[in-house]
Design a protein around this motif. Structure first.
Motif, PDB file in Angstrom:
ATOM      1  N   LEU A 237       5.997   3.912  14.723  1.00 48.95           N
ATOM      2  CA  LEU A 237       7.308   3.552  14.183  1.00 48.95           C
ATOM      3  C   LEU A 237       8.431   4.268  14.923  1.00 48.95           C
ATOM      4  CD1 LEU A 237       9.306   2.395  12.098  1.00 48.95           C
ATOM      5  CD2 LEU A 237       8.745   4.352  10.624  1.00 48.95           C
ATOM      6  N   THR A 238       8.326   5.584  15.059  1.00 51.61           N
ATOM      7  CA  THR A 238       9.414   6.337  15.679  1.00 51.61           C
ATOM      8  C   THR A 238       9.557   6.000  17.159  1.00 51.61           C
ATOM      9  OG1 THR A 238       7.905   8.225  16.001  1.00 51.61           O
ATOM     10  CG2 THR A 238       9.279   8.232  14.018  1.00 51.61           C
ATOM     11  N   THR A 239       8.448   5.673  17.816  1.00 49.47           N
ATOM     12  CA  THR A 239       8.515   5.276  19.225  1.00 49.47           C
ATOM     13  C   THR A 239       9.300   3.980  19.383  1.00 49.47           C
ATOM     14  OG1 THR A 239       6.390   6.352  19.696  1.00 49.47           O
ATOM     15  CG2 THR A 239       7.160   4.704  21.265  1.00 49.47           C
ATOM     16  N   VAL A 240       9.038   3.013  18.503  1.00 53.38           N
ATOM     17  CA  VAL A 240       9.758   1.741  18.573  1.00 53.38           C
ATOM     18  C   VAL A 240      11.214   1.909  18.162  1.00 53.38           C
ATOM     19  CG1 VAL A 240       9.907  -0.579  17.577  1.00 53.38           C
ATOM     20  CG2 VAL A 240       7.689   0.334  18.293  1.00 53.38           C
ATOM     21  N   LYS A 241      11.460   2.682  17.111  1.00 58.08           N
ATOM     22  CA  LYS A 241      12.840   2.892  16.658  1.00 58.08           C
ATOM     23  C   LYS A 241      13.702   3.518  17.750  1.00 58.08           C
ATOM     24  CE  LYS A 241      14.560   2.923  12.964  1.00 58.08           C
ATOM     25  NZ  LYS A 241      15.521   2.005  12.282  1.00 58.08           N
ATOM     26  N   ALA A 242      13.059   4.276  18.630  1.00 54.86           N
ATOM     27  CA  ALA A 242      13.807   4.965  19.681  1.00 54.86           C
ATOM     28  C   ALA A 242      14.319   4.012  20.755  1.00 54.86           C
ATOM     29  CB  ALA A 242      12.933   6.045  20.320  1.00 54.86           C
ATOM     30  N   VAL A 243      13.770   2.801  20.836  1.00 60.29           N
ATOM     31  CA  VAL A 243      14.149   1.904  21.929  1.00 60.29           C
ATOM     32  C   VAL A 243      14.892   0.662  21.457  1.00 60.29           C
ATOM     33  CG1 VAL A 243      12.252   2.702  23.391  1.00 60.29           C
ATOM     34  CG2 VAL A 243      11.917   0.688  21.932  1.00 60.29           C
ATOM     35  N   VAL A 244      15.068   0.481  20.142  1.00 61.96           N
ATOM     36  CA  VAL A 244      15.781  -0.696  19.643  1.00 61.96           C
ATOM     37  C   VAL A 244      16.868  -0.274  18.666  1.00 61.96           C
ATOM     38  CG1 VAL A 244      13.777  -2.202  19.917  1.00 61.96           C
ATOM     39  CG2 VAL A 244      14.183  -1.085  17.712  1.00 61.96           C
ATOM     40  N   SER A 245      17.821  -1.158  18.468  1.00 66.85           N
ATOM     41  CA  SER A 245      18.856  -0.943  17.465  1.00 66.85           C
ATOM     42  C   SER A 245      18.732  -1.898  16.292  1.00 66.85           C
ATOM     43  CB  SER A 245      20.243  -1.085  18.100  1.00 66.85           C
ATOM     44  OG  SER A 245      20.408  -2.370  18.684  1.00 66.85           O
ATOM     45  N   VAL A 246      17.899  -2.940  16.427  1.00 65.70           N
ATOM     46  CA  VAL A 246      17.687  -3.867  15.316  1.00 65.70           C
ATOM     47  C   VAL A 246      16.779  -3.217  14.275  1.00 65.70           C
ATOM     48  CG1 VAL A 246      18.004  -5.922  16.746  1.00 65.70           C
ATOM     49  CG2 VAL A 246      15.702  -4.953  16.464  1.00 65.70           C
ATOM     50  N   PRO A 247      16.768  -3.726  13.041  1.00 70.19           N
ATOM     51  CA  PRO A 247      15.907  -3.152  12.001  1.00 70.19           C
ATOM     52  C   PRO A 247      14.425  -3.281  12.354  1.00 70.19           C
ATOM     53  CG  PRO A 247      17.551  -4.639  11.056  1.00 70.19           C
ATOM     54  CD  PRO A 247      17.599  -4.836  12.526  1.00 70.19           C
ATOM     55  N   VAL A 248      13.636  -2.327  11.867  1.00 73.75           N
ATOM     56  CA  VAL A 248      12.190  -2.314  12.104  1.00 73.75           C
ATOM     57  C   VAL A 248      11.464  -2.177  10.762  1.00 73.75           C
ATOM     58  CG1 VAL A 248      10.257  -1.149  13.236  1.00 73.75           C
ATOM     59  CG2 VAL A 248      12.492  -1.263  14.374  1.00 73.75           C
ATOM     60  N   ALA A 249      10.559  -3.101  10.489  1.00 76.87           N
ATOM     61  CA  ALA A 249       9.724  -3.048   9.289  1.00 76.87           C
ATOM     62  C   ALA A 249       8.300  -2.695   9.680  1.00 76.87           C
ATOM     63  CB  ALA A 249       9.748  -4.389   8.555  1.00 76.87           C
ATOM     64  N   VAL A 250       7.572  -2.071   8.762  1.00 77.73           N
ATOM     65  CA  VAL A 250       6.167  -1.718   8.986  1.00 77.73           C
ATOM     66  C   VAL A 250       5.310  -2.458   7.970  1.00 77.73           C
ATOM     67  CG1 VAL A 250       4.457   0.123   9.093  1.00 77.73           C
ATOM     68  CG2 VAL A 250       6.807   0.569   9.833  1.00 77.73           C
ATOM     69  N   LYS A 251       4.306  -3.148   8.472  1.00 78.26           N
ATOM     70  CA  LYS A 251       3.376  -3.860   7.601  1.00 78.26           C
ATOM     71  C   LYS A 251       2.229  -2.921   7.248  1.00 78.26           C
ATOM     72  CE  LYS A 251       1.635  -8.565   7.106  1.00 78.26           C
ATOM     73  NZ  LYS A 251       1.508  -9.874   7.797  1.00 78.26           N
ATOM     74  N   LEU A 252       2.083  -2.631   5.975  1.00 83.57           N
ATOM     75  CA  LEU A 252       1.124  -1.638   5.510  1.00 83.57           C
ATOM     76  C   LEU A 252      -0.162  -2.277   5.023  1.00 83.57           C
ATOM     77  CD1 LEU A 252       3.458   0.697   3.423  1.00 83.57           C
ATOM     78  CD2 LEU A 252       2.402   1.206   5.621  1.00 83.57           C
ATOM     79  N   ASN A 253      -1.239  -1.485   5.039  1.00 83.90           N
ATOM     80  CA  ASN A 253      -2.464  -1.874   4.355  1.00 83.90           C
ATOM     81  C   ASN A 253      -2.561  -1.055   3.065  1.00 83.90           C
ATOM     82  OD1 ASN A 253      -4.391   0.524   4.574  1.00 83.90           O
ATOM     83  ND2 ASN A 253      -3.763   0.287   6.707  1.00 83.90           N
ATOM     84  N   PRO A 254      -3.408  -1.453   2.117  1.00 82.63           N
ATOM     85  CA  PRO A 254      -3.468  -0.734   0.843  1.00 82.63           C
ATOM     86  C   PRO A 254      -4.485   0.389   0.808  1.00 82.63           C
ATOM     87  CG  PRO A 254      -4.719  -2.756   0.669  1.00 82.63           C
ATOM     88  CD  PRO A 254      -4.168  -2.719   2.076  1.00 82.63           C
ATOM     89  N   TYR A 255      -5.009   0.825   1.971  1.00 86.32           N
ATOM     90  CA  TYR A 255      -6.174   1.696   1.989  1.00 86.32           C
ATOM     91  C   TYR A 255      -5.875   3.163   2.283  1.00 86.32           C
ATOM     92  CZ  TYR A 255      -8.236  -2.931   2.278  1.00 86.32           C
ATOM     93  OH  TYR A 255      -8.560  -4.241   2.053  1.00 86.32           O
TER      94      TYR A 255
END
Length: 340
Positions: free
Chosen positions: A162-180
């Motif tokens: 997440l933080t790696t991607v956030k560092a290179v974009v300015s658009v919003p970033v969502a994370v798709k989680l698993n329930p485990y």
């Protein structure tokens, strides 16, 4: 009736989103979904392995020296191999003309140069990025005697991607989680604190099984059913008001009642793929018409009125989701199903 909503800071005309899958794989299908009224679309995932394969291919081409060998392109690159990354950017560019926000999806499990592709997605016109971090910690780690990666290390991988991607974009970033996760609430809070603009509940992992007749393993994916939605709804109800990030529901959406139930739990948007694959793009209209009719029957005038009405932070008893609720459910089930 006002169906307007907001997701990842994006203004949507309604909370129904076509999630990543075959229905959003071509511009024709995306346009049919937009015409049917969908609020946004999430494109199919671009995989880490595809990006790495393209990078390796380009590196081999560079090593061959295209300045010296004009024909290097023709014999080093199979035109049918690993062209999806470039096609993906073209799909983003064309899909933005459909009139609805386009969310690009990256699927991977490690940090590295492949995450830089998020910037290319942004530059192509993606309104947001969804990270589908598909990671099963079953491979033996090199530095521990255990055959499995420690839980904290596995969880940290999500934060690092997440933080790696956030560092290179300015658009919003969502994370798709698993329930485990061992503590899903704590993991959601960590991602929220690390800058996730949205959390998508839940990812569905590959379904591996054993066939006793053929003595073989089978792998694949089955379309979801409404029965699978209860876990995601209960966690959305728990997380509503506890995290800053937007909340997206993504399992078991078949009817308008399923959409309404997710909104009552606290979802900002409700995503569906399986129902669209079963019934086609026109099912978007069926779901939206059904949601509007339900709201009219209940006397609601906007999505804002119902969102989170039954979230735990909005008055629903926390005990209903814990041991007290568990014991009550056991008692009811015993009375209902016990032999007479």
């Amino acid at each position: 009736m006002n169906l307007d909503t907001s997701y990842l800071g994006l203004k949507l005309r309604n909370p129904l989103v076509a999630s990543a899958g075959p229905m959003t794989q071509t511009i024709d299908r995306i346009e049919r979904l937009a015409e049917a009224g969908v609020g946004a679309v999430v494109l199919p995932s671009l995989f880490e392995e595809q990006i790495r394969a393209e990078a390796d291919r380009d590196e081999r081409l560079a090593e061959a020296g295209t300045d010296s060998f004009g024909e290097a392109m023709s014999y080093l690159i199979d035109p049918d191999a690993s062209i999806w990354p470039r096609q993906y950017l073209s799909l983003i560019e064309r899909a933005t003309g459909a009139g609805v926000p386009v969310v690009a999806s990256l699927n991977g499990s490690t940090t590295g140069g492949w995450t830089d592709y998020a910037r290319a997605m942004q530059d192509a016109g993606a309104a947001a990025i969804e990270l589908n971090i598909y990671y099963l910690p079953g491979d033996p780690p090199p530095t521990t005697p255990s055959p499995f990666l420690p839980a904290r290390d596995a969880e940290q991988r999500y934060v690092d991607v997440l933080t790696t991607v956030k560092a290179v974009v300015s658009v919003p970033v969502a994370v798709k989680l698993n329930p485990y996760f061992s503590s899903l609430g704590e993991m959601a809070a960590r991602l929220d604190g690390a800058g996730a603009d949205g959390l998508v509940l839940f990812n569905r992992y590959m379904q591996t099984d054993i066939n006793p007749d053929t003595l073989t393993f089978s792998t694949g994916f089955k379309l979801s059913s409404p029965a699978e939605a209860t876990l995601a709804r209960s966690w959305i109800a728990r997380l509503r008001g506890q995290v800053r990030a937007s909340l997206a529901a993504s399992t078991g959406v078949e009817t308008a009642d399923d959409v309404a139930a997710y909104l009552l739990a606290g979802a900002d948007v409700v995503m569906t793929t399986s129902a669209l694959l079963r019934y086609g793009a026109g099912h978007v209209t069926v779901l939206l018409d059904g949601l509007t009719a339900w709201m009219e029957r209940k006397g609601f005038g906007s999505i804002e009125e119902i969102r989170g009405m039954l979230a735990t932070a909005s008055g629903a008893s926390q005990s209903d989701f814990g041991r007290v609720g568990y014991l009550s459910a056991i008692e009811r089930a015993t009375r209902t199903y016990a032999p007479r």
